[in-house]
Write a protein that holds these residues in place. Structure first.
Motif, mmCIF file in Angstrom:
data_model
loop_
_atom_site.group_PDB
_atom_site.id
_atom_site.type_symbol
_atom_site.label_atom_id
_atom_site.label_comp_id
_atom_site.label_asym_id
_atom_site.label_seq_id
_atom_site.Cartn_x
_atom_site.Cartn_y
_atom_site.Cartn_z
ATOM 1 N N HIS A 104 0.844 -1.198 0.000
ATOM 2 C CA HIS A 104 0.000 0.000 0.000
ATOM 3 C C HIS A 104 0.877 1.246 0.000
ATOM 4 N N ASP A 105 0.272 2.392 -0.322
ATOM 5 C CA ASP A 105 0.988 3.660 -0.441
ATOM 6 C C ASP A 105 1.001 4.355 0.919
ATOM 7 N N PRO A 106 2.164 4.566 1.521
ATOM 8 C CA PRO A 106 2.209 5.185 2.844
ATOM 9 C C PRO A 106 1.911 6.674 2.823
ATOM 10 N N VAL A 107 1.867 7.280 1.640
ATOM 11 C CA VAL A 107 1.670 8.722 1.552
ATOM 12 C C VAL A 107 0.188 9.099 1.564
ATOM 13 N N ALA A 108 -0.655 8.186 1.158
ATOM 14 C CA ALA A 108 -2.061 8.528 0.929
ATOM 15 C C ALA A 108 -2.743 9.105 2.162
ATOM 16 N N PRO B 42 -0.838 17.354 4.735
ATOM 17 C CA PRO B 42 0.176 18.125 3.992
ATOM 18 C C PRO B 42 1.446 18.374 4.812
ATOM 19 N N TRP B 43 1.303 18.642 6.113
ATOM 20 C CA TRP B 43 2.486 18.872 6.957
ATOM 21 C C TRP B 43 3.313 17.590 7.089
ATOM 22 N N GLN B 44 2.658 16.477 7.350
ATOM 23 C CA GLN B 44 3.391 15.221 7.460
ATOM 24 C C GLN B 44 4.105 14.879 6.156
ATOM 25 N N ASP B 45 3.447 15.157 5.030
ATOM 26 C CA ASP B 45 4.058 14.841 3.746
ATOM 27 C C ASP B 45 5.258 15.753 3.480
ATOM 28 N N ALA B 46 5.171 17.023 3.881
ATOM 29 C CA ALA B 46 6.304 17.936 3.714
ATOM 30 C C ALA B 46 7.488 17.477 4.553
ATOM 31 N N ALA C 143 11.154 16.259 3.062
ATOM 32 C CA ALA C 143 12.432 16.842 3.476
ATOM 33 C C ALA C 143 13.333 15.797 4.119
ATOM 34 N N ALA C 144 12.756 14.879 4.875
ATOM 35 C CA ALA C 144 13.553 13.849 5.555
ATOM 36 C C ALA C 144 14.168 12.864 4.573
ATOM 37 N N ALA C 145 13.610 12.767 3.371
ATOM 38 C CA ALA C 145 14.128 11.817 2.390
ATOM 39 C C ALA C 145 15.434 12.269 1.769
ATOM 40 N N HIS C 146 15.837 13.521 2.029
ATOM 41 C CA HIS C 146 17.059 14.059 1.428
ATOM 42 C C HIS C 146 18.059 14.382 2.527
ATOM 43 N N VAL D 20 11.807 17.065 10.903
ATOM 44 C CA VAL D 20 12.583 16.108 10.106
ATOM 45 C C VAL D 20 13.392 15.195 11.024
ATOM 46 N N ALA D 21 13.992 15.773 12.063
ATOM 47 C CA ALA D 21 14.747 14.954 13.015
ATOM 48 C C ALA D 21 13.834 13.926 13.687
ATOM 49 N N ALA D 22 12.591 14.344 14.012
ATOM 50 C CA ALA D 22 11.645 13.411 14.629
ATOM 51 C C ALA D 22 11.232 12.323 13.646
ATOM 52 N N TRP D 23 11.036 12.704 12.372
ATOM 53 C CA TRP D 23 10.646 11.705 11.366
ATOM 54 C C TRP D 23 11.755 10.691 11.173
ATOM 55 N N ARG D 24 12.986 11.150 11.110
ATOM 56 C CA ARG D 24 14.100 10.225 10.960
ATOM 57 C C ARG D 24 14.281 9.360 12.191
ATOM 58 N N GLN D 25 13.832 9.842 13.328
ATOM 59 C CA GLN D 25 13.916 9.051 14.551
ATOM 60 C C GLN D 25 12.854 7.951 14.583
ATOM 61 N N GLY D 26 11.642 8.250 14.112
ATOM 62 C CA GLY D 26 10.594 7.247 14.248
ATOM 63 C C GLY D 26 9.452 7.346 13.264
ATOM 64 N N GLY D 27 9.664 8.003 12.102
ATOM 65 C CA GLY D 27 8.607 8.096 11.109
ATOM 66 C C GLY D 27 7.423 8.910 11.616
ATOM 67 N N ALA D 28 6.236 8.555 11.131
ATOM 68 C CA ALA D 28 5.037 9.282 11.531
ATOM 69 C C ALA D 28 4.808 9.189 13.031
ATOM 70 N N ALA D 29 5.131 8.044 13.636
ATOM 71 C CA ALA D 29 4.987 7.906 15.086
ATOM 72 C C ALA D 29 5.936 8.848 15.812
ATOM 73 N N GLY D 30 7.171 9.004 15.291
ATOM 74 C CA GLY D 30 8.114 9.923 15.904
ATOM 75 C C GLY D 30 7.657 11.365 15.800
ATOM 76 N N LEU D 31 7.050 11.741 14.671
ATOM 77 C CA LEU D 31 6.525 13.096 14.520
ATOM 78 C C LEU D 31 5.374 13.343 15.489
ATOM 79 N N ALA D 32 4.529 12.337 15.675
ATOM 80 C CA ALA D 32 3.434 12.481 16.628
ATOM 81 C C ALA D 32 3.964 12.677 18.047
ATOM 82 N N VAL D 33 5.035 11.976 18.394
ATOM 83 C CA VAL D 33 5.628 12.131 19.725
ATOM 84 C C VAL D 33 6.149 13.559 19.901
ATOM 85 N N LEU D 34 6.708 14.134 18.835
ATOM 86 C CA LEU D 34 7.205 15.506 18.907
ATOM 87 C C LEU D 34 6.077 16.493 19.160
ATOM 88 N N GLU D 35 4.935 16.290 18.514
ATOM 89 C CA GLU D 35 3.914 17.337 18.458
ATOM 90 C C GLU D 35 2.698 17.106 19.341
#
Length: 422
Positions: A278-282, A286-290, A294-297, A328-343
């Motif tokens: 499945h597509d993880p982006v769907a 918009p903020w999570q996708d941004a 950025a984390a992919a680079h 981006v640091a949170a995403w690289r730490q744990g993906g979407a779950a890491g971003l949720a922990v940050l915010e």
């Protein structure tokens, strides 16, 4: 009149180690302080702490406030300006300091490259305390040596004091002025940070993703057909998506950075399809996708073009580049779950969270203060995610400027140990 050889049509060469700033407009300081940043005030305090006459300092501050300091020129180890006094002709005034040696700059660059939050802070015109602590960028009392063409032999005279106060305003606006005072220009530093970050990213990519063996598809089909054999099973999926090729600049081609990001994006999404179907982006906002983009680079935020990317992505969503770098640091730490922990602070049920503090104390770690799903000291923090993992965070003491760091762990002691690098 003869034009000197090479002068016709010559383009002035940029001198990264010499910057001139126009006269700073007079400004009232209601609280009596000229600087707004901690490093600007530290600059002023270094001179004030060794001043022999407070009255001269007061007159110098008044001179600065009334706009008596002309344009300021900064070069390594020296700040120079003409300062107007009681006579019609201004005095040539300067402040000298030692430049930072090669060893000091190596420590600065190593520390800045090791942590993405430090690079993000520098790009956002901020100086992390940790960078100053390992290099001694800011002058100590006695490090600033004033000199002036006036007849006053005070230390400092009011003209040198005025220059020092006005220089603090320049430091507030751009901390790279401080780095120039200590010996390195902005472009020189950014180029070296970019080179080191790229080398680090390349080393990590090479170590983490060794090349996989390949078999030409046509050869497999032909051999199977001749032998009447079933096709072999597909190769195992790689652990992670690969990195795209480096795209050289071409005036007739799209932007190389955009191509690189699109290729990275395609590799990540294709890998996810291959592994999960499945597509993880769907489902992303918009903020999570941004943040994900950025984390992919790995080099994002360092060069002028990638700084523009961070700025455009952040401002399009009413965020700052620092907000994006932290996310981006949170995403690289744990993906979407890491971003949720940050915010998203939340109230965990009794159980693992309640057992965490005694476990940390039993492991000889300092006592942590609880607040919702977070355990904190002055500079360390653990956050419990809704996925049951503990995420490490770090801040300069007393700043409440938390940045994700380390790998998440089901055990709070394990997460803290990884955060501290034990």
């Amino acid at each position: 009149m003869t034009t000197p050889r090479g002068a016709r049509g010559a383009v002035p060469r940029h001198d990264d180690r010499r910057r001139s700033f126009p006269q700073v407009a007079p400004r009232e300081a209601p609280d009596g302080r000229f600087a707004a940043t901690w490093w600007g005030n530290a600059w002023v305090e270094a001179l004030e702490d060794t001043a022999l006459d407070p009255a001269r300092l007061a007159r110098g501050k008044a001179y600065a406030g009334r706009g008596h300091v002309d344009a300021i020129t900064v070069t390594p180890g020296r700040v120079v300006a003409y300062v107007h006094g009681s006579r019609p002709r201004p005095y040539r005034t300067e402040i000298r300091m030692r430049t930072l040696g090669d060893d000091g700059w190596e420590r600065f660059l190593d520390e800045a490259t090791a942590r993405p939050d430090h690079i993000a802070a520098l790009l956002d015109k901020d100086v992390p305390h940790a960078l100053e602590a390992v290099t001694g960028l800011l002058p100590a009392p006695g490090d600033l040596v004033p000199d002036c063409s006036c007849p006053d032999d005070g230390y400092p005279c009011k003209h040198a004091a005025a220059l020092c106060y006005q220089a603090a305003r320049l430091l507030d606006e751009d901390p790279f002025v401080l780095f120039l005072m200590r010996g390195r220009g902005e472009q020189e530093l950014l180029a070296e940070l970019t080179r080191r970050n790229a080398a680090l990213s390349a080393a990590e990519s090479t170590a983490a993703a060794p090349p996989m063996p390949t078999v030409p598809a046509r050869a497999v089909f032909d051999a199977a057909e001749r032998a009447g054999l079933p096709l072999p099973p597909p190769l195992p999926a790689p652990d992670r998506p690969g990195r795209p090729a480096v795209f050289p600049p071409d005036p007739d081609a799209p932007d190389p950075l955009a191509l690189d990001l699109l290729a990275s994006e395609a590799a990540v999404r294709a890998h996810a399809f291959l592994i999960t179907g499945h597509d993880p982006v769907a489902a992303l906002t918009p903020w999570q996708d941004a943040v994900r983009l950025a984390a992919a680079h790995p080099g994002s935020g360092l060069t002028a073009s990638t700084r523009a990317l961070y700025r455009d992505l952040a401002y399009a969503l009413d965020r700052t580049p620092t907000d994006l770098a932290r996310a981006v640091a949170a995403w690289r730490q744990g993906g979407a779950a890491g971003l949720a922990v940050l915010e998203e602070p939340w109230d965990p049920p009794a159980g693992p969270f309640d057992r965490a503090r005694p476990a940390l104390i039993a492991a000889d770690f300092p006592a942590f203060r609880p607040w919702r799903n977070r355990l904190s000291t002055d500079s360390l923090q653990l956050r419990l995610g809704r996925d049951g993992l503990w995420y490490g965070y770090e801040s300069d003491a007393g700043r409440e400027d938390w940045w994700p760091r380390g790998a998440p762990d089901h055990d709070p002691v394990g997460a803290l140990t990884d955060l501290l690098g034990r």
